[in-house]
Motif scaffolding. Structure first.
Motif, PDB file in Angstrom:
ATOM      1  N   SER A 260       0.814  -1.213   0.000  1.00 45.63           N
ATOM      2  CA  SER A 260       0.000   0.000   0.000  1.00 45.63           C
ATOM      3  C   SER A 260       0.855   1.274   0.000  1.00 45.63           C
ATOM      4  N   ASN A 261       2.169   1.135   0.004  1.00 43.04           N
ATOM      5  CA  ASN A 261       3.063   2.285  -0.081  1.00 43.04           C
ATOM      6  C   ASN A 261       2.980   2.870  -1.493  1.00 43.04           C
ATOM      7  N   PRO A 262       2.885   4.208  -1.638  1.00 38.16           N
ATOM      8  CA  PRO A 262       2.758   4.804  -2.981  1.00 38.16           C
ATOM      9  C   PRO A 262       3.937   4.486  -3.916  1.00 38.16           C
ATOM     10  N   PHE A 263       5.133   4.440  -3.369  1.00 40.19           N
ATOM     11  CA  PHE A 263       6.289   4.117  -4.207  1.00 40.19           C
ATOM     12  C   PHE A 263       6.206   2.678  -4.697  1.00 40.19           C
ATOM     13  N   VAL A 264       5.874   1.765  -3.821  1.00 38.62           N
ATOM     14  CA  VAL A 264       5.756   0.355  -4.197  1.00 38.62           C
ATOM     15  C   VAL A 264       4.622   0.184  -5.205  1.00 38.62           C
ATOM     16  N   GLU A 265       3.515   0.892  -5.003  1.00 41.55           N
ATOM     17  CA  GLU A 265       2.410   0.845  -5.964  1.00 41.55           C
ATOM     18  C   GLU A 265       2.842   1.345  -7.336  1.00 41.55           C
ATOM     19  N   PHE A 266       3.613   2.441  -7.352  1.00 46.09           N
ATOM     20  CA  PHE A 266       4.095   2.981  -8.626  1.00 46.09           C
ATOM     21  C   PHE A 266       4.986   1.978  -9.345  1.00 46.09           C
ATOM     22  N   VAL A 267       5.948   1.413  -8.605  1.00 45.68           N
ATOM     23  CA  VAL A 267       6.879   0.445  -9.217  1.00 45.68           C
ATOM     24  C   VAL A 267       6.107  -0.774  -9.708  1.00 45.68           C
ATOM     25  N   HIS A 268       5.150  -1.246  -8.922  1.00 47.24           N
ATOM     26  CA  HIS A 268       4.363  -2.411  -9.333  1.00 47.24           C
ATOM     27  C   HIS A 268       3.535  -2.102 -10.589  1.00 47.24           C
ATOM     28  N   GLY A 269       2.921  -0.927 -10.623  1.00 46.83           N
ATOM     29  CA  GLY A 269       2.136  -0.544 -11.798  1.00 46.83           C
ATOM     30  C   GLY A 269       2.990  -0.443 -13.056  1.00 46.83           C
ATOM     31  N   MET A 270       4.165   0.166 -12.926  1.00 46.02           N
ATOM     32  CA  MET A 270       5.063   0.279 -14.087  1.00 46.02           C
ATOM     33  C   MET A 270       5.564  -1.102 -14.526  1.00 46.02           C
ATOM     34  N   ALA A 271       5.887  -1.961 -13.553  1.00 48.47           N
ATOM     35  CA  ALA A 271       6.360  -3.305 -13.883  1.00 48.47           C
ATOM     36  C   ALA A 271       5.259  -4.109 -14.570  1.00 48.47           C
TER      37      ALA A 271
END
Length: 121
Positions: free
Chosen positions: A65-76
C-alpha cells in the motif's frame, strides 16, 4: 563581331557545386547516432531497472500500500504485460522472478543490440 563570346561581357552564371560532405558532416551524423544509441540504452536500462526493482520489492515483502511500491508495481505490470503468466508455477516468488525477469532481460538485449547497431553505422 559576334556578341556570343566571353568578350561581349555577358556570361552565363552557373552556381558552384555544393561542397562534398566533409568531416564536419560525418562527425555530426556520428554524434547524432551516438545520442540516439544512448537514448535507446537508457530507456532499456530504466525499463529493466523498474522490473528488477519490483522483483526485489516483492521478494523482500514490501508494503503493497506504499505509494512508491504501488508505482513500481504498476510500471512493472505495464512493462511486462505481454509476458504475464508465461510461467505458471506454484511457487509465487519464482513465478514473479520469471514473469518479470524475462521481459527485463529481453529489454536489455534488444535495447543494447539496437544501440550497438546504431553505433556501428
Amino acid at each position: 563581331m559576334s556578341n556570343t563570346g566571353p568578350a561581349s561581357g555577358y556570361q552565363s552564371y552557373d552556381p558552384p557545386p555544393p561542397p562534398p560532405p566533409g568531416p564536419d558532416h560525418s562527425a555530426r551524423n556520428h554524434a547524432a547516432g551516438r545520442r540516439a544509441a544512448l537514448t535507446i540504452c537508457t530507456i532499456a536500462d530504466v525499463a529493466a531497472g523498474l522490473l528488477g526493482l519490483w522483483i526485489v520489492l516483492y521478494l523482500l515483502d514490501a508494503n503493497q500500500s506504499n505509494p512508491f511500491v504501488e508505482f513500481v508495481h504498476g510500471m512493472a505490470d505495464w512493462l511486462s504485460g505481454w509476458a504475464q503468466d508465461i510461467f505458471t508455477m506454484d511457487t509465487e516468488g519464482l513465478r514473479v522472478v520469471l514473469n518479470y525477469g524475462l521481459p527485463a532481460v529481453i529489454y536489455l538485449l534488444v535495447g543494447h543490440g539496437i544501440a550497438a547497431r546504431i553505433n556501428r553505422a
